[in-house]
Structures are given as structure tokens and as C-alpha cells.
Design a protein around this motif. Structure first.
Motif, PDB file in Angstrom:
ATOM      1  N   GLY A   1      -2.338   5.628   1.255  1.00  0.00           N
ATOM      2  CA  GLY A   1      -3.419   4.508   1.291  1.00  0.00           C
ATOM      3  C   GLY A   1      -4.114   4.478  -0.106  1.00  0.00           C
ATOM      4  O   GLY A   1      -5.122   3.885   0.135  1.00  0.00           O
TER       5      GLY A   1
ATOM      6  N   THR B   1      -3.287   0.317  -3.781  1.00  0.00           N
ATOM      7  CA  THR B   1      -2.909  -0.992  -3.166  1.00  0.00           C
ATOM      8  C   THR B   1      -2.661  -2.079  -4.153  1.00  0.00           C
ATOM      9  O   THR B   1      -3.117  -1.777  -5.418  1.00  0.00           O
TER      10      THR B   1
ATOM     11  N   ILE C   1       1.044  -1.208   0.042  1.00  0.00           N
ATOM     12  CA  ILE C   1       0.026   0.046   0.093  1.00  0.00           C
ATOM     13  C   ILE C   1       0.884   1.299  -0.087  1.00  0.00           C
ATOM     14  O   ILE C   1       2.015   1.370   0.413  1.00  0.00           O
TER      15      ILE C   1
ATOM     16  N   SER D   1      -5.014  -2.096   4.005  1.00  0.00           N
ATOM     17  CA  SER D   1      -5.419  -0.669   4.466  1.00  0.00           C
ATOM     18  C   SER D   1      -4.435  -0.191   5.391  1.00  0.00           C
ATOM     19  O   SER D   1      -3.672  -0.941   6.050  1.00  0.00           O
ATOM     20  N   ARG D   2      -4.621   0.941   5.782  1.00  0.00           N
ATOM     21  CA  ARG D   2      -3.660   1.678   6.550  1.00  0.00           C
ATOM     22  C   ARG D   2      -4.544   2.950   7.411  1.00  0.00           C
ATOM     23  O   ARG D   2      -5.383   3.676   6.678  1.00  0.00           O
ATOM     24  N   ASP D   3      -4.225   3.091   8.628  1.00  0.00           N
ATOM     25  CA  ASP D   3      -4.737   4.254   9.447  1.00  0.00           C
ATOM     26  C   ASP D   3      -3.612   4.990   9.682  1.00  0.00           C
ATOM     27  O   ASP D   3      -2.936   4.711  10.686  1.00  0.00           O
TER      28      ASP D   3
ATOM     29  N   THR E   1      -7.638  -7.760   1.490  1.00  0.00           N
ATOM     30  CA  THR E   1      -7.619  -6.222   1.624  1.00  0.00           C
ATOM     31  C   THR E   1      -6.767  -5.598   2.579  1.00  0.00           C
ATOM     32  O   THR E   1      -6.597  -5.858   3.677  1.00  0.00           O
TER      33      THR E   1
END
Length: 123
Positions: free
Chosen positions: A55, A58, A51, A71-73, A69
Motif C-alpha cells: 500500500g 500508488t 497500488i 488505498s487498501r486495508d 485516491t
């Protein structure tokens, strides 16, 4: 330096789901691209997903497309891997990795690695 700590692995039945987390520290999280790789016993390390820093981009390995899947925060300095429709062949140690450049599918291009978390899928 970047420190990475994975969590969320475990034992799950085929068809089930797991979510892996990887907490990062040591550098501004939004400045690094992140990836997930896995390694099964007797096999080479395999690219799972990566990613971009923000973000918005991907990328996935062929064997997990449509099921996993990433994802990132960036506010929580954490990257995730949601794994659905798990199969016995997904059994492996899953590693989180970080690099300063853009996302990559090559493990050799990643500078920092976590210790890994075991995922076991029973049939």
C-alpha cells in the motif's frame, strides 16, 4: 484463485463523491497488487489506479490524478477507490483487478477481475 467483489457504485451529481470498495478472497491479500479500471460504453477499458502489495506505492491514470485516491486495508482484504470532484466523463463500469506481480497500468497484466460496479455522474 482470487475472488473480487466490488461495491459502492451509484448515481451522483457532478462535483460529488463516491467511494468504491473491492473485497478479495482466496489468497493472502498482502501478496497481490490491486488495480482499478473503468470502461464506458463504446470505449476501451481504461486504467484508473493501482497500488502495491503493502500500500505504499500508488499510481494513477492522467484523467483522475488529483481527484481519485486508491488505498487498501490488508487486515480487511479490501481495496478502495475514493472518487472526488466527479465529472460526467467519469461515468463507466468500474472494475477491481488483482495480479501477483507489482502494480501495473496494463489491464492485460491482471489475472483476476471483479464483476464491475456502475458509476453514473449526472451533469
Amino acid at each position: 484463485q482470487v475472488q473480487l467483489v466490488e461495491s459502492g457504485g451509484g448515481l451522483v451529481q457532478a462535483g460529488g463523491s463516491l467511494r468504491l470498495s473491492c473485497a478479495a478472497s482466496g489468497r493472502t491479500f498482502s501478496s497481490i497488487s490491486m488495480g482499478w479500471f473503468r470502461q464506458a460504453p463504446g470505449k476501451e477499458r481504461e486504467f484508473v489506479a493501482s497500488i502495491t502489495r503493502g500500500g505504499f506505492g500508488t499510481y494513477y491514470g492522467d484523467s483522475v490524478k488529483g481527484r481519485f485516491t486508491i488505498s487498501r486495508d490488508n487486515a480487511k482484504n479490501t481495496v478502495y477507490l475514493q472518487m472526488n470532484s466527479l465529472r460526467p466523463e467519469d461515468t463507466a463500469v468500474y472494475y477491481c483487478a488483482a495480479r501477483s506481480g507489482g502494480p501495473s497500468a496494463s489491464s492485460a497484466s491482471f489475472d483476476y477481475w471483479g464483476q464491475g460496479t456502475q458509476v453514473t455522474v449526472s451533469s
